[in-house]
Design a protein around this motif. Sequence first.
Motif, mmCIF file in Angstrom:
data_model
loop_
_atom_site.group_PDB
_atom_site.id
_atom_site.type_symbol
_atom_site.label_atom_id
_atom_site.label_comp_id
_atom_site.label_asym_id
_atom_site.label_seq_id
_atom_site.Cartn_x
_atom_site.Cartn_y
_atom_site.Cartn_z
ATOM 1 N N GLU A 172 34.377 -9.222 48.875
ATOM 2 C CA GLU A 172 35.392 -8.797 47.914
ATOM 3 C C GLU A 172 36.570 -9.768 47.940
ATOM 4 O OE1 GLU A 172 37.315 -6.840 44.976
ATOM 5 O OE2 GLU A 172 35.284 -6.420 45.668
ATOM 6 N N LEU A 232 33.765 -8.704 36.172
ATOM 7 C CA LEU A 232 32.728 -8.054 36.973
ATOM 8 C C LEU A 232 31.836 -7.190 36.093
ATOM 9 C CD1 LEU A 232 31.779 -7.859 39.885
ATOM 10 C CD2 LEU A 232 33.300 -5.895 40.200
ATOM 11 N N ARG A 235 27.895 -8.074 35.792
ATOM 12 C CA ARG A 235 26.923 -7.068 36.219
ATOM 13 C C ARG A 235 25.985 -6.706 35.074
ATOM 14 N NH1 ARG A 235 28.992 -2.048 39.555
ATOM 15 N NH2 ARG A 235 26.711 -1.895 39.715
ATOM 16 N N PRO A 295 26.064 -5.091 43.448
ATOM 17 C CA PRO A 295 26.676 -4.636 44.696
ATOM 18 C C PRO A 295 25.823 -5.057 45.878
ATOM 19 C CG PRO A 295 26.683 -2.876 43.073
ATOM 20 C CD PRO A 295 25.851 -3.977 42.503
ATOM 21 N N TRP A 316 29.122 -8.491 47.625
ATOM 22 C CA TRP A 316 28.490 -8.674 46.328
ATOM 23 C C TRP A 316 27.348 -9.670 46.459
ATOM 24 C CZ3 TRP A 316 29.761 -5.426 42.546
ATOM 25 C CH2 TRP A 316 30.999 -4.773 42.628
#
Length: 381
Positions: free
Chosen positions: A305, A338, A342, A349, A356
């Motif tokens: 992160e 993000l 994604r 995740p 990540w």
Amino acid sequence: MGGTRDEVDRRRAFVGLLAQPVLDRRRDPELFGLVRHPGHRPELSHWFSSRLGYRLVVTDTGARLFRLPLGDTVIAPRRVELPPRRALVLALLAAAAAEDAEDITTTQDLSDRVRVLTGRDDAGLTAYDPDRFAERKLFAAAVKLLLSTGALAPADTGGDEQRDGWARRVDKIGGTYEVRREMLLRMIDPAAFAAALGTRGPAITEGAERFSVMRRILELPVCLYGDLTEAQRAYLIRQRSRIVAWCTEMTGWVVEQRAEGLALIAADEADTDLPFPRLRAIDFVSLMVLDELYRRRDDTDTVSEADLTAAVTEVSVRHPKSITAEIVSDTARRERALELLRALDLIRPGSGPDRWQLTPIAARYRDPRVVAMTARLEDAP
């Protein structure tokens, strides 16, 4: 997209249904004509049922493609901008209200009916309060969802202003709509609805591996071997030539085969639901963030992160002119980037907290070449 005229038209119909699973004869005359054509319809139904496990329903007035779940799983593209959950609930309630409404109804009439529905003791829902602007705005969004499904059709000319202004004008009836009962009843498939609620449907055994693999190739950005079960992987390896031929036959596109998996590459970016990168600020920022993360990844293609936070900040320092008002804060840039990455399945995740995982397809976007443009980067969706 090569082939005979019939082959090209069938492919247009097939791809069109994937992108727009609800077709209305009046709203989508050209695409509906291709789907209902007697030379295309049987082949399309066969493709969807035998290769994907989907169900295509075609009537005189519309067509509906149902993405039936495998057990309790629906493999479909990840939507970047989901409607608020409350708007979805209100849309279902408005659909139920529309079934009992007159053939011509209005926003206000549906709103009144939904208020009555949620006021019942057995509703089990938060009561809908049209006196609150926030609720009216969500209800207006719910009505737009019903319009997109073909369950409602505008019955007024130039009614956009009335429809859009209803949330702010408590003394107006809003838009006027024709209730399309056939499309209304086909809005939701019971099996798909049960899957959305987490209720496992009857197990599909025959063709399950074929359906899972084909859906991943056609519906998702990429079909990775690592995402497949042992049975699915064995099927893909054993039937790879046939699968590639099917994809080419149905779409006319190229299947890119790599050690990590397969990807179906659309011939034109207009044929994909999420082209990337587009000439807009958030796409540029997301691409630069991804490149920075790729540089920071460890041996397992994992980043932290903290790496993500640093990458977001680094992009704003290196490319300050790309930062528009909508993504001016680090938090907004992180969330929007993000969300997009994604949806493109470029990042997932990780296995641990605050971790990540970059997917193998992220390598396709490494070291992007930045070219100065005279056109302004837009924030438009």
